[in-house]
Design an enzyme around this catalytic site. Structure first.
Site, mmCIF file in Angstrom:
data_model
loop_
_atom_site.group_PDB
_atom_site.id
_atom_site.type_symbol
_atom_site.label_atom_id
_atom_site.label_comp_id
_atom_site.label_asym_id
_atom_site.label_seq_id
_atom_site.Cartn_x
_atom_site.Cartn_y
_atom_site.Cartn_z
ATOM 1 N N SER A 58 -9.789 -0.471 7.234
ATOM 2 C CA SER A 58 -9.246 -0.403 5.871
ATOM 3 C C SER A 58 -8.538 -1.639 5.341
ATOM 4 O O SER A 58 -8.156 -1.671 4.179
ATOM 5 C CB SER A 58 -8.289 0.772 5.756
ATOM 6 O OG SER A 58 -9.037 1.954 5.633
ATOM 7 N N LYS A 87 0.850 -1.194 0.000
ATOM 8 C CA LYS A 87 0.000 0.000 0.000
ATOM 9 C C LYS A 87 0.886 1.244 0.000
ATOM 10 O O LYS A 87 1.892 1.298 0.718
ATOM 11 C CB LYS A 87 -0.900 -0.020 1.248
ATOM 12 C CG LYS A 87 -1.926 1.113 1.297
ATOM 13 C CD LYS A 87 -2.814 0.966 2.535
ATOM 14 C CE LYS A 87 -3.887 2.045 2.613
ATOM 15 N NZ LYS A 87 -4.727 1.943 3.828
ATOM 16 N N SER A 138 -9.716 1.838 2.963
ATOM 17 C CA SER A 138 -8.893 2.609 2.072
ATOM 18 C C SER A 138 -7.831 1.807 1.325
ATOM 19 O O SER A 138 -7.265 2.305 0.369
ATOM 20 C CB SER A 138 -8.180 3.701 2.893
ATOM 21 O OG SER A 138 -7.295 3.108 3.824
HETATM 22 N N1 GLN Z 1 -12.982 4.236 6.325
HETATM 23 C C1 GLN Z 1 -12.373 4.690 7.528
HETATM 24 C C2 GLN Z 1 -11.962 6.148 7.366
HETATM 25 O O1 GLN Z 1 -12.244 6.679 6.363
HETATM 26 C C3 GLN Z 1 -11.219 3.806 7.888
HETATM 27 C C4 GLN Z 1 -10.005 4.107 7.109
HETATM 28 C C5 GLN Z 1 -8.853 3.256 7.518
HETATM 29 O O2 GLN Z 1 -8.994 2.266 8.208
HETATM 30 N N2 GLN Z 1 -7.686 3.731 7.111
HETATM 31 O O3 GLN Z 1 -11.360 6.726 8.218
#
Ligand code: GLN
Length: 487
Positions: free
Chosen positions: A178, A79, A154
């Protein structure tokens, strides 16, 4: 069977027996990338040249008769929030478009020590803020199961490349879901370790009290192998835990006889899609059939988790993102003639809308006059959420829930309604706030052929039980053998 569609442990056996070479595996992965990456968009940056060099070194060592660790020669995607020395690391943000880290994150150092081949850097929501990868400043990533739907987020790129067979496994990061949510959308295995299990050194910070790195894999065994490679105390990260790291492969026991599994009432409420609920309930019967006992439990503070998460995470983000000022690294606006306008313009041109929204939310809740009402209150509720889990784990060994209330959604379906997007994290955010480990494994497919994920949650540092139950479920079902139909 093509090499790129196999698991790391299958490839390792063939490498060990000298039936294939690391270069052959990597060539097959790159052929696949040439074939399908146009449709998927999983990678922001490919590192083809250095990857083939690294594969050549592994092959040389194999020829010399060396015994190599299990992930040697395995093509892995990273990532783009994890620093890779000499390979551009953008966080999917314009503000880091030209950032080439001068050092490797600890997890990358560890992977390289194993002889892992880094294929490239995967797309994500900018600074890991989002649930669909639509917040990337660079491109969309499409779900390999249906390219009109998102891969989740994400870590959408890291999830999509494993399912599209353009990597054997990948690393992502999970702050509020995420890893687990995109794993469920793309039909693979995603594990978020206990907070502190994996070093965050070199992980570009979003919300430091929540961020944790973990693997996406094609099966549970590979997840254990990846965990063996990345876990452990690191003096460079003061939040990494001085806890022994077991050999997680020993947890892969196909037996859950007598295991107590908790089913929280609060995770089966309105808003969950009928198909997700049906698959998850079938999975639960399966677990019972395999010898586990199922117990209804209650976690009364679950309903506050999203509100709590969306105060704490942006508050931490607003502080962490203060460093992007255009001075030392990253994007700098040119049309300025004084320091203040340079800061202002660099930041307003460099960050996308969701990142700005989070910085504003976070700055507001930390500001004097609002701090007690929002940030402090949220910290207190976080403690109550953690207590719900502590109490639950006095009665049960493992908790089971859906990973996400729905299967993958279409592009644009939630972009105009941030709250709707935030609700995608409803089943993953509570465990992130509690710092406990979780895994998502495939447990079914919708009528529209989209994967459904099952989430297991374990007490802190009990990834062994997590892997054991996930492994037992996988070995006795064949959801993980389903593949997307990509041309
Ligand atoms: N969807 C969540 C956010 O937007 C989690 C994102 C993540 O785990 N990096 O913060």
């Amino acid at each position: 069977m093509s090499l790129c569609s196999q698991t790391a442990h299958q490839l390792h056996t063939q490498l060990k027996n000298r039936n294939i070479t690391a270069t052959q595996i990597l060539s097959d992965v790159y052929d696949r990338i040439k074939q399908v990456e146009d449709q998927i968009g999983g990678y922001i940056t490919l590192a083809e040249e250095t990857a083939f060099e690294a594969a050549g070194i592994i092959d040389q060592r194999l020829q010399n008769g060396d015994d190599l660790p299990k992930l040697s020669g395995i093509p892995v995607a990273i990532k783009d929030v994890i620093c890779t020395k000499g390979i551009r690391t953008t966080c999917a943000s314009k503000i880091l478009a030209n950032f080439i880290p001068p050092y490797d994150a600890t997890v990358i150092e560890k992977l390289k020590k194993q002889g892992v081949i880094i294929v490239g850097k995967t797309n994500m929501d900018e600074f890991a803020m989002g649930s669909s990868t639509e917040n990337s400043a660079y491109q969309l990533t499409r779900n390999p199961w249906n390219t009109s739907t998102t891969p989740g987020g994400s870590s959408g790129g890291s999830a999509a490349v494993v399912s599209a067979d353009t990597a054997i496994l990948s690393l992502g990061s999970d702050t509020g879901g995420s890893i687990r949510q995109p794993a469920s959308f793309c039909g693979n295995v995603g594990l978020k370790p206990t907070y502190g299990r994996v070093s965050r050194f070199g992980l570009i910070a979003f919300a430091s009290s929540l961020d944790q790195i973990g693997p996406f894999t094609k099966d549970v065994r590979d997840s254990a192998l990846a965990m063996n490679a990345i876990c452990g105390y690191d003096p460079m990260d003061s939040t990494s835990a001085k806890f022994d790291v077991p050999d997680f492969e020993n947890s892969l026991i196909n037996d859950i006889e007598g295991l107590k599994i908790g089913l929280p009432d609060e995770y089966f409420l309105d808003g969950i899609s009928q198909e997700v609920e049906t698959s998850v309930r079938e999975a639960i019967s399966q677990l019972e059939h395999l010898g586990a006992t199922i117990h209804r439990i209650s976690m009364p503070h679950t309903e506050y988790a999203i509100a709590t998460y969306y105060i704490i995470a942006p508050a931490e983000a607003s502080a962490n993102l203060a460093r992007y000022d255009g001075v030392r690294f990253g994007y700098r606006a040119t049309e300025t003639n004084n320091l203040e306008s340079m800061y202002k313009l660099s930041r307003s041109q460099g960050f996308g809308p969701e990142v700005k929204r989070r910085i504003l939310l976070g700055t507001y809740s930390l500001s004097s006059g609002y701090y007690d009402a929002y940030y402090l209150k949220a910290q207190k509720v976080r403690t109550l959420i953690k207590k719900d889990f502590d109490e639950a784990f006095e009665a049960v060994d493992i908790i089971v829930t859906p990973t996400s209330p729905t299967a993958a959604f279409e592009f644009g379906a939630r972009t105009n309604d941030p709250l709707q997007m935030y609700l995608s994290d409803i089943f993953t955010a509570p465990s992130s706030l509690a710092g406990i480990p979780g895994i998502s494994v495939p447990c079914g497919i919708t009528k529209d052929r989209l994967p459904i994920g099952l989430q297991f949650l374990a007490p802190p540092f009990d990834e062994e039980t997590l892997l054991r139950v996930a492994y037992t479920f996988e070995q006795n079902t064949d959801h993980h053998r389903q593949k997307p139909q990509l041309n």
